[in-house]
Design a protein around this motif. Sequence first.
Motif, mmCIF file in Angstrom:
data_model
loop_
_atom_site.group_PDB
_atom_site.id
_atom_site.type_symbol
_atom_site.label_atom_id
_atom_site.label_comp_id
_atom_site.label_asym_id
_atom_site.label_seq_id
_atom_site.Cartn_x
_atom_site.Cartn_y
_atom_site.Cartn_z
ATOM 1 N N ILE A 320 0.851 -1.203 0.000
ATOM 2 C CA ILE A 320 0.000 0.000 0.000
ATOM 3 C C ILE A 320 0.883 1.249 0.000
ATOM 4 O O ILE A 320 1.751 1.412 0.873
ATOM 5 N N TRP A 347 -1.830 -5.151 0.879
ATOM 6 C CA TRP A 347 -3.259 -5.339 0.594
ATOM 7 C C TRP A 347 -3.420 -6.748 0.014
ATOM 8 O O TRP A 347 -2.795 -7.094 -0.983
ATOM 9 N N GLU A 399 -6.019 -5.541 5.151
ATOM 10 C CA GLU A 399 -4.740 -4.835 5.188
ATOM 11 C C GLU A 399 -3.879 -5.450 6.290
ATOM 12 O O GLU A 399 -4.353 -5.649 7.420
#
Length: 829
Positions: A320, A347, A399
């Motif tokens: 990310i 991610w 995440e």
Amino acid sequence: MNKLDQSSCFHCHEPIAPDLELTTTINKLAQPMCCLGCQAVSQAIVDADLVSYYQFRTEPGQKGSSLIPEQLQQYSAYDLVEVQQDFVYNQGDTKTISLTIDGISCAACAWLIEHKINSLKGIESIMVNSTTQRALISWYEADISLSEILNQINKVGYQAAPYQVDEQEKIAKANSRKFLLRLGLAGFATMQVMMFALALYSEYFTDLEQEYRDYFRWVSMIFAAPVVFYSAQPFYFSAIRSLLSGRLNMDFSVSLAIVGAYIASMIATINGNGEVYFESVSMFTFFLLLGRYFEQAAKRQASISSSNLHKRIPITANKIVSKSGLDEQPQTQQIAAKQLKINDVIWVKPGEMIAADGMIINGDSCINESMLTGEHLPVDKGIDQPVYAGTVNISQPIEIKITAVGQDQLVAEIIRLQEIASNTKPKVSLLAERAASYFSSFIIAIATLTYLVWYFLSPEDAFWVTLSVLVATCPCALALATPTAITCATDIFTKMGLITRQAGVFEKLPLINHVVFDKTGTLTYGNQQIEQVSLYDTLSQLDACRLAASLEQSSHHPIAKAFVHFECQRNVSEISHHVGQGISGVYRTQLIKLGSKQFVTEVSIANHGTNIDDIAISEIELKNGFSAEVEQQTKQRIYLSIDNKLQAQFTLTDSLREDSAETIKQLHANNISTSIASGDNSGHVDFIGSTLSVGTVKSGLTPQQKLAYIQQLQTTQHVAMFGDGINDAPVLAGANLSVAMGSGTALAQNSADLILLGDNLLRFNQAIKIAKKTQRIINQNLAWALGYNVLIIPLAVTGHVLPYIAAIGMSLSSLIVVSNSLRLSRIKI
């Protein structure tokens, strides 16, 4: 000092500048150098004891940093931190690496490498597995470098490099092609030589003219030469290495037979009289190589699981780089998984594999952890829960904040532990290896005596009878009897989510006839939840929970999980863990205690002047809809006090594992007794014991009392102890076999002999069955290997076994042992 030739550099042969006097002492002679680079590199070669490089080189060295021989450069590069991070595991002052070693052909090779490297200063441990051709080495970096370890292995005659799956597969394929070439050449030559041999043997039935007989012999010698000088090379190299180490291995007798038969046949051909054995040499070399080929294929099959674990880690990850809001999909960049660093955020979409160990920071999903635990049902994971590299995200995008990379990941730890288990040698294996080493010397003596006896009885038969003795009695099967079976069993354990940490697990498991369980986290899930809080003073329910959470924040005990969701806003210092009793600390100069009734209420009850149960309490329900009175015998309670004044009572719930009852039932069915030894002194322990029909229940025990109980049982039984692996370390160490229900985060800290990843207790029962079958197979292998040699020696000595039949028998003997071990791989789990 000899006068130096100043015209050219001794190392690179380039001109030397006028008035430049740089030298390196090589073989006691000062040799001129053209620059500081050549001087530094040549001195490095001298210091590494590679001076023979100058003696055998065919081209001058190159200038500058590239002057070091390629091999030395390659090894030196392994000392760089950035290179080591992919394959070296750091643990305190020690480093650990898994090496792949080319050239290992038998247990004697493993013994040679182990003893050579163990003699070096700075080596903590080394274990070499002849089945997987890998070594696990731990060393102190302050005393020895990795390049020096690799150089020392090279000096013994083996090529070593860090184990990396892709490179190892390339090497394995290249070696397999080379081996097939040797085998194919031997097979082709054998067919040709056998045709000429038939013509030679036909002279027994018809007259064969001398010139044709000599012609067939010379052609046979030519066709047999590639077999002897190329195809049989692996046997020679192995034999030479054993001789250099002062020992005789199983390939020495084979090499002696091949070379001796060829030389004797060559002399007979040149002289024009005597017997020739070219067809025997070619044939038994072919059969020996054929047996070795199938044997190596079986070994690769037995050791394939760790490679599969490596392959489950994805090559790339979506890092990310920016994010607008919590509910929006972030902007990502695809990078190599090896480039990930701690605290990076990735991610992971549904269906993707997780690239590194980490903690979920946004989202919740189901994770398939079957590669770790052997359980195919997905596990629910949410924020602040750990996830591991190689597992698969199933339902929702998440995440993940990276917490471990490279060799610090759980997969790497499992592979290391798997290698330790595979390399662990049971006592019977050590005895077999020792017997095999002595057996080789014994066979040489028997062969010598056989030749002398037959030389006087029947000189024309003495040589081929001796060949048969040397080939037929090679103790290959004896050396293979144990390691292949252990490797296969370890593979099955890994697939089941069973990790072996200590030596002798496969020997100890079949002997177990009594299992002692700690209650929390073993027979129960260990997912403690607060069901009810009872207050005894002015402290509020929230403050009581926060104080308890502050005390428990550094604890690994399962009870600590009950308070993880409360904010630890209280600055508690001087926290002390009183094993088996509770935790104490200081908050604003006040003494706080959290733990058992005995630990907390020693002074508290005296202050109140009455028993806890008689105190009027205010019950605060944490669970919605809870209204029934809590039954003492089915609940666990812990207490909180401040300055010896009772403040609160926490009633905890912890459900039984679904398979606890079936596990106990199967243990009893297999005549294995059971007990519970718990530090909990509530009626909950007796309730669990009666519910599961456990034989004996002991509650309220301190660790010392648990240990004493186990020692009492050990006077008549072999005891396995189930615990959490961290808080019960002394008790686990005292049992014959220690077992822990392991979480991934605690795996490296755990000291138990056997760790069960996941929640399936029944795996322990399966482990006992597999260990017993492994023991049976090892015993069968040893019985076959010993029985074969006991049978074949008299037959070979008395001349009833032809050389090529001896080669077939020896190869089949090894194949039978390996194939028998591979039966373990077919066990369904």
